[in-house]
Motif scaffolding. Structure first.
Motif, PDB file in Angstrom:
ATOM      1  N   LEU A 146       5.692   5.949   1.534  1.00  0.00           N
ATOM      2  CA  LEU A 146       5.080   6.063   0.217  1.00  0.00           C
ATOM      3  C   LEU A 146       5.835   7.017  -0.703  1.00  0.00           C
ATOM      4  O   LEU A 146       5.965   6.771  -1.899  1.00  0.00           O
ATOM      5  CB  LEU A 146       3.628   6.532   0.375  1.00  0.00           C
ATOM      6  CG  LEU A 146       2.874   6.465  -0.944  1.00  0.00           C
ATOM      7  CD1 LEU A 146       1.601   5.699  -0.790  1.00  0.00           C
ATOM      8  CD2 LEU A 146       2.618   7.842  -1.509  1.00  0.00           C
ATOM      9  N   ALA A 156       0.830  -1.204   0.000  1.00  0.00           N
ATOM     10  CA  ALA A 156       0.000   0.000   0.000  1.00  0.00           C
ATOM     11  C   ALA A 156       0.865   1.255   0.000  1.00  0.00           C
ATOM     12  O   ALA A 156       0.416   2.313  -0.409  1.00  0.00           O
ATOM     13  CB  ALA A 156      -0.952   0.007   1.194  1.00  0.00           C
ATOM     14  N   GLU A 157       2.107   1.159   0.450  1.00  0.00           N
ATOM     15  CA  GLU A 157       3.007   2.308   0.361  1.00  0.00           C
ATOM     16  C   GLU A 157       4.077   2.122  -0.701  1.00  0.00           C
ATOM     17  O   GLU A 157       4.454   3.059  -1.379  1.00  0.00           O
ATOM     18  CB  GLU A 157       3.684   2.561   1.725  1.00  0.00           C
ATOM     19  CG  GLU A 157       2.659   2.929   2.784  1.00  0.00           C
ATOM     20  CD  GLU A 157       3.220   3.862   3.843  1.00  0.00           C
ATOM     21  OE1 GLU A 157       3.773   4.907   3.488  1.00  0.00           O
ATOM     22  OE2 GLU A 157       3.086   3.517   5.023  1.00  0.00           O
ATOM     23  N   PRO A 203       1.445   1.055  -4.443  1.00  0.00           N
ATOM     24  CA  PRO A 203       0.001   1.136  -4.178  1.00  0.00           C
ATOM     25  C   PRO A 203      -0.904   0.518  -5.244  1.00  0.00           C
ATOM     26  O   PRO A 203      -1.870  -0.169  -4.878  1.00  0.00           O
ATOM     27  CB  PRO A 203      -0.251   2.633  -4.033  1.00  0.00           C
ATOM     28  CG  PRO A 203       1.057   3.185  -3.583  1.00  0.00           C
ATOM     29  CD  PRO A 203       2.108   2.352  -4.247  1.00  0.00           C
ATOM     30  N   PRO A 204      -0.638   0.721  -6.542  1.00  0.00           N
ATOM     31  CA  PRO A 204      -1.572   0.131  -7.511  1.00  0.00           C
ATOM     32  C   PRO A 204      -1.677  -1.393  -7.387  1.00  0.00           C
ATOM     33  O   PRO A 204      -2.698  -1.974  -7.758  1.00  0.00           O
ATOM     34  CB  PRO A 204      -0.972   0.532  -8.862  1.00  0.00           C
ATOM     35  CG  PRO A 204      -0.177   1.764  -8.575  1.00  0.00           C
ATOM     36  CD  PRO A 204       0.400   1.526  -7.203  1.00  0.00           C
ATOM     37  N   ALA A 217      -0.164   0.740   6.394  1.00  0.00           N
ATOM     38  CA  ALA A 217      -1.331   1.022   5.555  1.00  0.00           C
ATOM     39  C   ALA A 217      -1.867  -0.281   4.954  1.00  0.00           C
ATOM     40  O   ALA A 217      -3.074  -0.440   4.769  1.00  0.00           O
ATOM     41  CB  ALA A 217      -0.941   1.991   4.451  1.00  0.00           C
ATOM     42  N   MET A 245      -2.241  -3.004  -4.835  1.00  0.00           N
ATOM     43  CA  MET A 245      -3.298  -3.346  -3.882  1.00  0.00           C
ATOM     44  C   MET A 245      -4.602  -3.705  -4.590  1.00  0.00           C
ATOM     45  O   MET A 245      -5.453  -4.382  -4.023  1.00  0.00           O
ATOM     46  CB  MET A 245      -3.543  -2.194  -2.906  1.00  0.00           C
ATOM     47  CG  MET A 245      -2.400  -1.936  -1.935  1.00  0.00           C
ATOM     48  SD  MET A 245      -1.953  -3.371  -0.949  1.00  0.00           S
ATOM     49  CE  MET A 245      -3.305  -3.415   0.242  1.00  0.00           C
TER      50      MET A 245
END
Lengths: 470, 656
Positions: free
Chosen positions: B551, B147-148, B151-152, B170, B154
């Motif tokens: 991130l 998620a950090e 992210p995509p 996250a 996820m």
């Protein structure tokens, strides 16, 4: 090369042999011989309750494979030690010499002095060895009434396993509450209620007068019907070999921090040993001792010392979560300790935490698995208890982490809505006011939602809130 | 993604599904950063390329004359394209003829790679397309925070998700079940869960019998890790261990995925094997819709480890001590097999040896910033300073470049053509989108120029496609076989997953469906035991520290710290601390603190996080100094340093 003879091929003896072998893989430092009385290779005694419960097969609990055959003599016991000649006489009449002797003879089940309760009776089984286990399984026919004599850890694990096999189980316990060494009366009561919900009856303060094969256990105030009696009333350290050789014996074979007995060439570990820092009968102590003794005997670390093992009792039984450690009998009214206690018998939960000097001094946790795990770590590492005591006591049960998702209107302007692109509520509001009123327009204006996409709902919520309020 | 006048735009692609995080969206800012290097520097002064390369060559020749071939070393990077990684490895072996080459991927994927090789006979991060994850009912994610970091990604984890991470990240916040083990105890946790799989009747016996070997030996260790015992070591409730076993077993399709959190340990290879054992016991690998994989860390983390910039490796994932491999590659290179050096030192051992009596005196660095990224960084910096020659090829003045005798300004992502192999083993073609600024060379031009001056005038072309064709040939018959891949196939949009052993071959999206990469076709259970961290807290250093990413940055931060939006998001080094721990150390949220270990100290701003374990602090590794505290204890198999756990103390910062 020094020759080491280990008497006993149970959890302690087998572990010691492994620890030595790990430190001396090529057998260059010492030579090891292990003597095992039972007719099969060492097995994991801790998992016997799993065998009774049916979750473990007998072959799955074997500790050693065939590669150990040349170092282990199975089916022979030691009958005498000649300390002067440094020789052990074996049950087959032969002798074996040693430079260092390790007594890992374990303990044997204790049978209370009750008429009719003898180990030659076919329907009386102690719960100690693999052989016992096989006999229990043979007698555990579905629907059969079984009495478990002793409401300690082992008795309860056996009872849970047997009720899972469809037996009608009654635990007969001579004391006023279950697991009285590890639990206070409140905890014992919650545990009893939990057992009852699983179908196990419990008789407390029970005075057993006699065992009548075919009928059951005769108590002072009635009969407990039983086709089989499983005896889990305690164990006695097996010290006779040491005592006969003139080695100092108290409750167990007395050892120092080097695991040495009163004869400096003779060592002892496991259930048969008595070290001031340990309550015997727990595998973790035996394993910690094995590691230290292996360091010493192989010369890998001659400074190794055994200083005791903090005791954490953990029941291993399906649908029952019981942990106890340290001082458990301190009352909530105590003035020199901080004591927190929660009792929720209806849901089978009991949590007690005793804190001294900001450290965990003791705890009982029933039905609170994650609190048990956390508190055990605090206890073992001896680190300060977090100031939010209630959260510690209740573990995940307390929804401290669960926050209500705030409504878009209530979100502070600086709140980050899209993590992937560091987009705040304020940026979304500004973009909306500049004409980006749909999700896709907001996305192109701010890049919110274009990463992992998990903020889509929140972004839509903000857009809806803005259209409703503007 | 696509670069246009309007900046960067996402592109619909299976791995990212049209998503970009802030790092992607802002990547065009790096193309125009005012800090861009556009002229070679000699001792900090701009010089011509001719002057710079002549100087480098003169020093290399002098060092090798005095100290032998191994007097000069090469340090590469997992962000380099396949072509650069290949050319760099060849340059070391053929031109410098030094055995001393390794790369920063040793700090990244080496444990995962070693474990994959031991269990499956091959190492491909995900032996299945990432899209397959979409249909899983349950994914167990160990030591990963996509998620950090990504992210995509996820979007592929919309099903049941179990996260193992000592921090409530996250990613963990999105999990069905989050387990927060004590630092350095992942291996024990895997053993406990595996014990529960067997004890609770979830073992896939048919699969174990038909497709694996080694179960019995492995089980003798695992049998001693009943969940209650693993609980005491890990702090993860036995009930939760059983729940994980049950959730994975009951899923129609399930995956076990690992990443650096569980791998960057002195027993990281064993830890990954323990997770693989779990996956094998549940019958997941080599079954369509289920499996085991590890998530790659760097841009070309997969391809970067396949083509010969590793100390022990030749192109195509061949072993450098395998006589057949040497003979074949020597044939492609047109050299005598005897002339190819043997295995060299691993990354940390190489850095540690620089300038020491038997160590190299010169080092060429490509695509790496070890001053920030290596463990025990202060010591590594001292070693770099002790060199007679340090050459750094980079496009920004990284902390390592700032120490260099010679800095060579090279192209960056949009300014060059090349291929990358992504986390699923798919070869991706990156087109040239932008002409590089004047004065900037590609790394291939640099290697060509150096080789030429060192008397090798053939074999180092400057065209990426030409280098790729040679790479494909050199990899033919190897584990990572690219021989059927060509730029024309990639340009035509073909999705090619290696191995692609011949021109018409469609590639291998899913490996192991029929057999694993051992002669008997079976996967290996590896009998591994929990040993715990190399260093333990004591009275002086009472806390555990772990490191990871945030991130807004990647890697050593040398690039992302130059992007204003990213620096705004996370401007400085910080340390996450439980509020109680902060209170006891006498520091408060927002204040500066010193985090110190036996090896060094770093300043960081305190961030109080109540979900953190009170015995743990967390430091993001994108800032200089963080790795001064980390422990260079190495994994015996992968030579991975123990980045993820060391003993530290926390004190208020004192300006001195």
């Amino acid at each position: 090369m020094r020759s080491i003879v280990i008497v006993g091929y149970g959890m302690a003896g087998a572990r010691l042999a492994e620890e030595i072998s790990r430190r001396d893989p090529g057998n260059e430092r010492v030579s090891v011989t292990v003597l095992g009385e039972e007719p099969h290779p060492a097995y994991n005694r801790v998992l016997l309750s799993g065998v009774v419960a049916g979750s473990m097969k007998v072959e799955s609990i074997t500790l050693h494979g065939p590669e150990w055959e040349d170092r282990v003599r199975i089916g022979v016991s030691a009958t005498a030690i000649d300390r002067g000649a440094r020789k052990v006489t074996l049950s087959d009449g032969s002798t074996i010499s040693y430079d260092a002797l390790v007594l890992a003879t374990g303990s044997r089940a204790w049978l209370p002095p009750v008429a009719g309760l003898t180990d030659d009776s076919p329907s009386v089984v102690a719960f100690r060895t693999l052989g016992d286990c096989e006999r229990i399984l043979a007698g555990a026919a579905p629907g059969a009434p079984v009495a478990v004599l002793g409401g300690g850890l082992l008795g309860i694990e056996a009872a849970r396993g047997l009720v899972g096999r469809g037996c009608q189980v009654t635990v007969v316990h001579p004391v006023g509450h279950l697991m009285e060494r590890q639990l206070d009366p409140g905890g014992g009561a919650v545990l009893r209620r939990r057992l009852s919900a699983l179908g196990v009856e419990t008789l407390l303060d029970a005075k057993v007068m006699a065992y009548v094969p075919g009928d059951g256990l005769q108590l002072a105030d009635g009969l407990v019907p039983a086709d089989m009696v499983v005896v889990a009333a305690g164990v006695k350290p097996e010290t006779s070999l040491a005592a006969a050789a003139g080695i100092r014996v108290d409750r167990g074979i007395v050892v120092d921090d080097c695991l040495r007995t009163s004869d400096p060439r003779v060592y002892s570990i496991g259930d048969c040993a008595q070290h001031p820092g340990t309550v015997s009968g727990l595998v973790q102590s035996a394993w910690d001792q094995a590691a230290v003794l292996a360091d010493l005997l192989t010369g890998v670390n001659v400074a190794a010392r055994y200083r005791g093992t903090p005791v954490v009792t953990r029941l291993k039984a399906r649908d029952m979560d019981v942990a106890a450690l340290g001082e458990v009998h301190v009352g909530i009214e105590s003035e020199d300790a901080e004591v927190l206690c929660l009792s929720d018998p209806e849901r089978g939960r009991y949590a007690k935490l005793v804190i001294r000097h900001n450290r965990v001094a003791g705890a009982i946790l029933i039905g609170a698995p994650d609190a048990a795990a956390t508190i055990t770590q605090l206890y073992d590492a001896d680190i300060p208890v977090p100031s939010d005591r209630l959260a510690v006591l209740l573990g995940r049960a307390l929804p401290v982490m669960a926050t209500v998702t705030p409504k878009p209107a209530e979100l502070p302007a600086g709140a980050v809505v899209c993590r992937c692109n560091s987009v705040s509520k304020a940026q979304l509001v500004t973009a909306w006011r500049s004409g980006a009123t749909s999700e896709s327009e907001l996305a192109s204006a701010t890049r919110a939602t274009t990463g992992c996409g998990s903020c889509r709902e929140a972004v839509c919520g903000i857009a809806e809130w803005l259209s409703a309020t503007t | 993604m696509v670069l246009s006048e309007n900046g960067v735009q996402p592109r619909e692609f299976p791995t990212n599904r049209g998503g970009l995080c802030q790092k992607g969206w802002t990547s065009d800012q790096l193309l125009t950063t005012p800090s861009r290097l556009t002229s070679p520097l000699l001792h900090g002064k701009p010089v011509t390329w001719g002057t710079a390369l002549d100087f480098v060559v003169d020093r290399i020749e002098r060092i090798q004359r005095n100290y032998g071939r191994d007097g000069v070393a090469v340090f590469g990077g997992g962000g380099l394209t396949n072509e650069k990684a290949y050319a760099l490895g060849k340059f070391a072996r053929v031109v410098l003829r030094t055995s001393q080459i390794d790369y920063n991927g040793r700090f990244c994927m080496s444990s995962a790679a070693a474990a994959g090789n031991r269990a499956f006979g091959v190492d491909r991060g995900l032996p299945f397309p990432v899209m397959d994850l979409d249909d899983a009912d349950m994914v167990l994610l160990v030591g990963a925070n996509p998620a950090e970091t990504m992210p995509p990604f996820m979007q592929h984890l919309r099903s049941g998700l179990i996260v193992v991470d000592p921090r409530r990240t996250a990613t963990a916040e999105q999990a069905t079940l989050h387990l927060q083990p004590a630092l350095g105890t992942d291996l024990a946790l895997a053993l406990g869960i595996l014990h529960a799989v067997v004890a609770d009747g979830h073992l896939d016996q048919d699969y174990v019998k038909a497709r694996t070997t080694g179960f019995d030996e492995m089980w003798r260790i695992v049998a001693a890790w009943w969940p209650e015992r693993a609980e005491r070591v890990t702090g993860i409730a036995a009930t939760d261990q059983r729940a994980v076993a049950r959730m994975l077993a009951n899923a129609r399709n399930a995956y076990v995925l690992t990443a650096r959190g569980t791998e960057q340990h002195a027993n990281g290879t064993n830890a990954v094997n323990a997770w693989i054992n779990l996956a094998l016991a549940l019958g997941l690998p080599g079954r369509k819709g289920s499996g085991f994989g590890c998530l790659t860390g760097q841009g070309n983390g997969q391809g970067g480890r396949e083509h010969g910039q590793k100390a022990d490796q030749l192109p195509g994932y061949r072993k450098i001590d395998d006589p057949d491999a040497r003979a074949y590659v020597a044939g492609v290179w047109g050299v005598d097999p005897q002339s190819i050096p043997g295995p060299g030192r691993s990354a940390y051992e190489l850095l540690d040896s620089l300038g020491q009596p038997h160590g190299p005196r010169g080092l060429l660095v490509f695509g790496s910033n070890p001053v920030v990224s290596a463990p025990r960084a202060a010591h590594v910096t001292d070693r770099l300073k002790a060199l007679d020659l340090l050459v750094v090829a980079d496009f920004v003045p990284s902390e390592t470049a700032q120490l260099a005798d010679v800095v060579l300004p090279v192209t960056q992502w949009a300014e060059e053509e090349g291929t990358l192999t992504n986390l699923e083993g798919r070869v991706l073609h990156r087109r040239l989108a932008l002409r590089p600024p004047p004065g900037v060379w590609t790394d291939l031009e640099v290697l060509h120029g150096l080789a030429d001056r060192l008397g090798v005038d053939k074999g180092f072309p400057v065209s990426a496609e030409e280098v790729f064709d040679e790479l494909a040939l050199a990899s033919a018959g190897g584990i990572a076989d690219y021989s059927g891949v060509s730029y024309s196939r990639l340009r035509a949009g073909e999705a090619l997953y290696w191995p692609v052993p011949e021109a018409g071959h469609p590639g291998t999206p899913r490996m192991f469906l029929d057999s694993f990469a051992f002669p008997d076709g079976r996967a290996r259970f590896v009998a591994v035991e929990h040993t715990g961290p190399a260093e333990r807290p004591d009275a002086e250093f009472p806390l555990w520290a772990t490191t990871g990413r945030v991130l807004a940055h990647y890697q050593s931060g040398a690039q992302t710290r130059l992007v204003p939006d990213l620096l705004d998001a996370t401007p400085e080094s910080f340390v996450e601390v439980h509020p109680d721990t902060a209170g006891r150390a006498g520091v408060a949220d927002g204040e500066l603190a010193t985090v110190s270990s036996r090896r060094g100290a770093v300043r960081a701003r305190v961030k109080c996080v109540s979900s953190l374990r009170p015995d743990v602090v967390f430091l993001p590794f994108h800032f200089p100094g963080v790795n001064k505290v980390t422990n260079p204890a190495l994994d015996p198999t992968s030579r991975m340093p123990e980045f993820k756990v060391c003993a530290v103390r926390l004190d208020p910062w004192e300006d001195s």
